[in-house]
Design an enzyme around this catalytic site. Structure first.
Site, PDB file in Angstrom:
ATOM      1  N   CYS A  66       0.821  -1.209   0.000  1.00 41.60           N
ATOM      2  CA  CYS A  66       0.000   0.000   0.000  1.00 41.60           C
ATOM      3  C   CYS A  66       0.862   1.268   0.000  1.00 41.60           C
ATOM      4  O   CYS A  66       2.064   1.221   0.201  1.00 41.60           O
ATOM      5  CB  CYS A  66      -0.917  -0.002   1.216  1.00 41.60           C
ATOM      6  SG  CYS A  66      -0.014   0.195   2.772  1.00 41.60           S
ATOM      7  N   ARG A 123      11.493  -4.866   6.944  1.00 44.81           N
ATOM      8  CA  ARG A 123      12.213  -4.763   5.671  1.00 44.81           C
ATOM      9  C   ARG A 123      13.712  -5.015   5.828  1.00 44.81           C
ATOM     10  O   ARG A 123      14.437  -5.091   4.859  1.00 44.81           O
ATOM     11  CB  ARG A 123      11.958  -3.366   5.113  1.00 44.81           C
ATOM     12  CG  ARG A 123      12.478  -3.082   3.724  1.00 44.81           C
ATOM     13  CD  ARG A 123      11.836  -1.799   3.283  1.00 44.81           C
ATOM     14  NE  ARG A 123      12.329  -1.223   2.064  1.00 44.81           N
ATOM     15  CZ  ARG A 123      12.876  -0.011   2.006  1.00 44.81           C
ATOM     16  NH1 ARG A 123      13.049   0.712   3.094  1.00 44.81           N
ATOM     17  NH2 ARG A 123      13.259   0.485   0.855  1.00 44.81           N
ATOM     18  N   HIS A 127       5.770   6.378  -2.509  1.00 47.90           N
ATOM     19  CA  HIS A 127       7.108   6.920  -2.805  1.00 47.90           C
ATOM     20  C   HIS A 127       6.978   8.369  -3.255  1.00 47.90           C
ATOM     21  O   HIS A 127       7.729   9.232  -2.824  1.00 47.90           O
ATOM     22  CB  HIS A 127       7.780   6.167  -3.968  1.00 47.90           C
ATOM     23  CG  HIS A 127       7.938   4.700  -3.758  1.00 47.90           C
ATOM     24  ND1 HIS A 127       7.879   3.813  -4.805  1.00 47.90           N
ATOM     25  CD2 HIS A 127       8.169   3.967  -2.649  1.00 47.90           C
ATOM     26  CE1 HIS A 127       8.069   2.583  -4.340  1.00 47.90           C
ATOM     27  NE2 HIS A 127       8.242   2.659  -3.033  1.00 47.90           N
TER      28      HIS A 127
HETATM   29 FE1  CFM Z   1      13.181   0.410  -4.959  1.00 55.00          FE
HETATM   30 FE2  CFM Z   1      12.631  -1.951  -5.127  1.00 55.00          FE
HETATM   31 FE3  CFM Z   1      11.145  -0.251  -3.688  1.00 55.00          FE
HETATM   32 FE4  CFM Z   1      13.647  -0.947  -2.890  1.00 55.00          FE
HETATM   33 FE5  CFM Z   1      12.634  -2.869  -1.273  1.00 55.00          FE
HETATM   34 FE6  CFM Z   1      11.617  -3.812  -3.535  1.00 55.00          FE
HETATM   35 FE7  CFM Z   1      10.146  -2.181  -2.086  1.00 55.00          FE
HETATM   36 MO1  CFM Z   1      10.660  -4.568  -1.228  1.00 55.00          MO
HETATM   37  S1  CFM Z   1      14.558  -1.273  -4.743  1.00 55.00           S
HETATM   38  S2  CFM Z   1      12.633   0.952  -2.918  1.00 55.00           S
HETATM   39  S3  CFM Z   1      14.457  -1.736  -1.055  1.00 55.00           S
HETATM   40  S4  CFM Z   1      11.364  -0.421  -5.783  1.00 55.00           S
HETATM   41  S5  CFM Z   1      12.760  -4.782  -2.049  1.00 55.00           S
HETATM   42  S6  CFM Z   1      12.321  -3.979  -5.651  1.00 55.00           S
HETATM   43  S7  CFM Z   1       9.539  -3.878  -3.114  1.00 55.00           S
HETATM   44  S8  CFM Z   1      10.860  -2.566  -0.146  1.00 55.00           S
HETATM   45  S9  CFM Z   1       9.231  -0.302  -2.566  1.00 55.00           S
END
Ligand code: CFM
Length: 549
Positions: A67, A101, A201
């Protein structure tokens, strides 16, 4: 003893797998999924087929996604140790986003602030859902200031906060008047915003940009001052990258946000280069910092020994100093010598094996580098929540259709800062560097770097995971905790590429060696052929459900 026996499916065609997946769906679902499941084909000039991405998951489908709150609080801000983070919401949201995480941090002294070991939440109850939760939030901030005297407090909204209409921004402003030396800011990252954590993000980047970056005037010492954007120190990756930066002579001003502190974010506008590791989660910040402060950015990747070397070379060329270039070359050759020893040792055992990678928004691409170094092929890959540009490259950004869900997230209008805008490179200098192969503000995406006829799937779901495994029988499947045990039960080794299971780092040179050894161990394990699951002999198990004396 014979364990699970499956036919090896080495020569299966991606098109036939795609068809078998789609044929079981109702017509409407099949129509949508057919645009999200694509057989890769690279035409001249890197052009690849269009894939549908960043689109709502159809209700009823068991998605791998998370989410917006997870993307904002868990991902972007979570790894920062001295911003006190309050989850405004029911206790579960705070608790389940607390260190799961595996993002690590390393305060310089015991006296340094580190709030990551705490899970702070307003713990909303029915009363607040009915009468509003702002009062409780103010009380939580009072308590936080009294106990910890933090420099900064971030408030993170969860779904119910948006539904009952609490105004976290008004609370933040009011409490900043009460506590003028604490920077207090709120995030509208209600879980349901957008279609996945990707929206979170963007919300996080916007707020950190408007309320944090530029607040502190500090420039670290050194000639080559760099920010790394989109590195989150999972399993200690940032520590390895810091070690390499140091050896090469770069000054790492701030990392967004692995092993980071507030003052580094707040003064990040004083660095001379932004390098972007995870494009999906943070390209917004790179773009906005360039527009406001004149800091150029380019894409790097520290996953894979070759990719690390390539990234370091790009950074050295950017600064253009001969000594720096030489020092970087020396680091690369001494580190690679050791890496190649391990690579040569394991490669006869890993060569020709096949991997599948389904991770969030970057890793499904980045980790293909490590598998290539092991002589392994990635036969199918996809992201949970990335956008078309992460698949097809940034050049298609102008063609992306904005829909109601993406319009939901604010796009900031950024202009050059009147006093602090300082283009670190003139356009002539940039052009000259581009002619040497360094591409500014670019990302090629995953698909142009994968083979023809590999199967690319956006927002993979549970049913499709089972189909992929049945059809391809890969040697290893990489995804997250929600997939782990489902995959292992089919007798395929499963590696978590979010949390790294209990291992890491995998970034940089030392990380590459860790990964080689781990994957060697996993793809060559005999365990699944030595054990027999009870359901292989007796598909139906019976038991008694009674207390019988
Ligand atoms: Fe970038 Fe990722 Fe993500 Fe990530 Fe992660 Fe991820 Fe994530 Mo899990 S590199 S920041 S450190 S998009 S592994 S593949 S899904 S937390 S939002």
């Amino acid at each position: 003893m014979s364990g699970i026996e499956y036919k090896q499916a080495k020569d299966i065609s991606a098109e036939s797998v795609r068809e078998s997946i789609l044929k079981n769906y109702p017509a409407k679902v099949a129509r949508k999924r057919s645009k999200q499941i694509v057989v890769n084909k690279i035409d001249c000039g890197d052009s690849v087929p269009e894939i549908m991405a960043n689109s709502r998951t159809i209700p009823g489908i068991l998605t791998m996604r998370g989410c917006a709150y997870a993307g904002c609080k868990g991902v972007v801000l979570g790894p920062t140790r001295d911003i006190l983070q309050i989850t405004h919401g029911p206790i579960g949201c705070g608790f389940y986003s607390w260190l799961t995480r595996r993002n690590q941090t390393r305060p310089e002294t015991d006296a340094d602030e580190n709030f990551m070991t705490y899970a702070m939440s307003t713990d909303l109850q029915e009363d607040e859902i009915i009468f509003g939760g702002e009062k409780k939030l103010k009380k939580a901030i009072d308590e936080a200031v009294e106990l910890f005297h933090p420099k900064a407090i971030g408030i993170f909204s969860t779904c119910p906060v948006g539904l009952i209409g609490d105004d976290v921004h008004a609370v933040a402003r009011e409490m900043e008047v009460k506590y003028p030396d604490v920077n207090i800011f709120g995030f509208s990252c209600e879980g349901y915003k957008g279609v996945s954590q990707s929206a979170g993000h963007h919300v996080a980047n916007n707020k950190v940009f408007t309320d944090v970056v530029g607040q502190v005037e500090m420039r670290k010492e050194g000639k080559y001052i760099v920010n790394i954007l989109g590195e989150y120190n999972i399993g200690g990756d940032a520590f390895e990258i810091e070690r390499i930066m140091d050896m090469c002579g770069f000054t790492l001003h701030s990392t967004f946000s692995g092993n980071s502190v507030y003052d580094e974010f707040a003064s990040a506008h004083n660095a001379d280069l932004n390098v972007v590791m995870c494009h999906r989660s943070i390209n917004y910040m790179a773009e906005m910092m360039e527009q406001k402060y004149g800091i150029p950015w380019f894409k790097v990747n520290f996953i894979g020994a070759e990719a690390t070397a390539k990234s370091l070379r790009k950074m050295a060329v950017y600064f253009g100093d001969k000594d720096l270039i030489e020092r970087v070359e020396n680091v690369i050759s001494s580190e690679l010598a050791e890496v190649l020893n391990v690579q040569n040792e394991v490669r006869p055992r890993t060569e020709g094996k096949r991997a599948m990678l389904f991770v969030g928004g970057s890793r499904a691409h980045h980790y293909q580098e490590l598998f290539t170094e092991l002589g392994m092929e990635t036969v199918s890959a996809g992201y949970e929540f990335a956008h078309r540009d992460d698949y097809e490259g940034r050049k298609i950004i102008p063609d992306i259709v904005i829909d109601a869900d993406s319009r939901n997230i604010e796009e900031l209008k950024v202009t050059a800062d009147e006093e602090r805008f300082d283009p670190r490179k003139s356009s002539e200098e940039k052009n000259a560097l581009e002619s040497t192969g360094l591409e500014f503000s670019g990302y090629r995406g995953m698909m142009p770097e994968m083979k023809n006829n590999s199967l690319i799937i956006d927002d993979l779901n549970h049913y499709e995971t089972e189909m992929l495994i049945e059809k391809y029988r890969p040697d290893i499947f990489c995804a997250g905790i929600k997939e782990k045990y489902v995959v292992q039960k089919t007798g395929i080794p499963m590696k978590q590429l979010h949390s790294y299971d209990y291992s890491g780092p995998y970034a940089g040179f030392k990380g590459a060696m860790n990964f080689y050894r781990e994957i060697d161990r996993m793809v060559n394990t005999k365990i699944f052929s030595l054990v027999k699951a009870p359901w292989q002999d007796t598909p139906e198990l019976t038991g008694t459900y009674a207390w019988d004396k």
